[in-house]
Design a protein around this motif. Structure first.
Motif, PDB file in Angstrom:
ATOM      1  N   TYR A  11       0.843  -1.190   0.000  1.00 23.25           N
ATOM      2  CA  TYR A  11       0.000   0.000   0.000  1.00 23.25           C
ATOM      3  C   TYR A  11       0.876   1.237   0.000  1.00 23.25           C
ATOM      4  CZ  TYR A  11      -3.669  -3.258   1.262  1.00 23.25           C
ATOM      5  OH  TYR A  11      -4.543  -4.308   1.262  1.00 23.25           O
ATOM      6  N   ASN A  34      -1.352   1.430  17.012  1.00 26.03           N
ATOM      7  CA  ASN A  34      -1.461   1.616  15.556  1.00 26.03           C
ATOM      8  C   ASN A  34      -1.123   3.039  15.126  1.00 26.03           C
ATOM      9  OD1 ASN A  34      -3.712   2.818  16.659  1.00 26.03           O
ATOM     10  ND2 ASN A  34      -5.143   2.071  15.106  1.00 26.03           N
ATOM     11  N   CYS A  49      -2.895   3.693  11.560  1.00 20.82           N
ATOM     12  CA  CYS A  49      -2.986   2.659  10.535  1.00 20.82           C
ATOM     13  C   CYS A  49      -3.674   1.442  11.140  1.00 20.82           C
ATOM     14  CB  CYS A  49      -1.603   2.259  10.027  1.00 20.82           C
ATOM     15  SG  CYS A  49      -0.846   3.449   8.915  1.00 20.82           S
ATOM     16  N   PHE A  51      -4.948  -2.386  10.254  1.00 21.03           N
ATOM     17  CA  PHE A  51      -4.763  -3.438   9.264  1.00 21.03           C
ATOM     18  C   PHE A  51      -5.920  -4.433   9.297  1.00 21.03           C
ATOM     19  CE2 PHE A  51      -0.628  -1.715  10.213  1.00 21.03           C
ATOM     20  CZ  PHE A  51      -0.017  -1.628   8.961  1.00 21.03           C
ATOM     21  N   GLN A  52      -6.102  -5.115   8.181  1.00 16.71           N
ATOM     22  CA  GLN A  52      -7.196  -6.079   8.061  1.00 16.71           C
ATOM     23  C   GLN A  52      -7.089  -7.189   9.096  1.00 16.71           C
ATOM     24  OE1 GLN A  52      -7.484  -7.782   4.155  1.00 16.71           O
ATOM     25  NE2 GLN A  52      -9.627  -8.315   4.405  1.00 16.71           N
ATOM     26  N   ILE A  61      -5.828  -2.044   4.492  1.00 15.41           N
ATOM     27  CA  ILE A  61      -5.315  -1.137   5.515  1.00 15.41           C
ATOM     28  C   ILE A  61      -6.094   0.170   5.458  1.00 15.41           C
ATOM     29  CG2 ILE A  61      -3.519  -0.229   4.008  1.00 15.41           C
ATOM     30  CD1 ILE A  61      -1.706   0.040   6.447  1.00 15.41           C
TER      31      ILE A  61
END
Length: 304
Positions: A11, A34, A49, A51-52, A61
């Motif tokens: 990304y 995060n 951030c 994340f999945q 993301i």
């Protein structure tokens, strides 16, 4: 945040300026694990951030900017404070920067009306590394090309001052060894007892220049570094010389970092200055990198 179809990055985040430094918050307290900070020529942006793997409803993301701090001069390094918390009312954002004007700035924000910073002055040459006391966040350690390691209070008072044999390249403060400080200069890694104010252990790289060293957060006996184009690993209970040594980059290496979640994972980068910089991720159980990538980079003097 958008997905990149190339192999080099999963990304990418569009920025309006060169990005000089990126630091994820290494502390998990207060729902702040995060958080990410990155700097341009004269500002620092704080964001999150997600994340999945952390939240199922996130596709890949998710990035969100929380605050932009105007800095006025190029940022060379960023360190997060363990006092940072997103779950408090109001939130607490605290970090410090080293800059091209040889000063350290300590920023504090509640992401609302309070946005403050203090200036810490005392280094006479470029600052190559800085870190907070990982327990209470009440001290900051820094190393510089002026051959010193300094420890500061949050008010800017120097409480310790260590003379190094060559430019200080890295400094690490371990959460399980808060009365010890690891300092790497151009060829030697030393551990200082902060109570006795003296060096108690040294590790020899046998190679110069030693560009970066890091103390493993998941195993207090492990230390890693890069010198010339080699990757070096120590077990400090066994020897003052590295147990593992292997070439990792065609040209000089620039940065070494341990993973924050595994004692067997680490990453290295090329020495800055190349237009296409390479990074590699290693597992100690494998002789070859388990992941390699590259990214076109802006030119920088040092890598933090």
């Amino acid at each position: 945040m958008k997905q990149d179809a190339s192999r080099n990055a999963a990304y990418t985040l569009d920025c309006e300026d060169y990005v000089h430094v990126v630091e994820f918050n290494p502390f998990e307290t207060g729902d702040s694990g995060n958080l990410i900070a990155y700097s341009g020529n004269n500002y620092v942006i704080i964001g999150t951030c997600t994340f999945q793997e952390e939240e199922a409803d996130v596709e890949g993301i998710q990035y969100k900017t929380l605050q932009t701090f105007h800095h006025g001069v190029r940022v060379d390094g960023i360190a997060w404070s363990p006092e940072t918390r997103l779950d408090s009312l109001p939130p607490i954002i605290k970090f410090c920067t080293s800059a091209a004007d040889l000063k350290i700035r300590l920023f504090t924000s509640d992401l609302q009306d309070k946005n403050e910073y203090k200036v810490l002055e005392g280094h006479s040459y470029f600052i190559n590394g800085l870190v907070f006391d990982p327990k209470g966040g009440q001290g900051i350690a820094s190393v510089s090309d002026d051959h010193t390691c300094k420890i500061w209070t949050l008010e800017g008072v120097q409480t310790s001052h260590f003379i190094l044999h060559s430019p200080g390249m890295s400094v690490c403060w371990h959460p399980e060894e808060t009365f010890k400080l690891m300092v790497a200069d151009n060829g030697t890694i030393r551990f200082y007892d902060l109570v006795a104010q003296q060096a108690i252990l040294s590790l020899e790289s046998e190679q110069v220049p030693l560009m970066s060293a890091h103390w493993c957060l998941k195993h207090t006996f492990k230390v890693g570094s890069v010198a010339e184009n080699d990757w070096l690993i120590w077990d400090i209970t066994r020897s003052s010389y590295p147990q593992t040594k292997s070439p990792v980059h065609m040209d000089r290496a620039g940065l070494f970092r341990w993973s924050t979640i595994s004692e067997n994972l680490s990453a290295t980068t090329d020495y800055p200055g190349k237009m296409a910089s390479q990074f590699q991720i290693y597992h100690l159980g494998h002789s070859q990198p388990i992941l390699m990538g590259s990214k076109v980079c802006s030119l920088r003097r040092s890598y933090h």
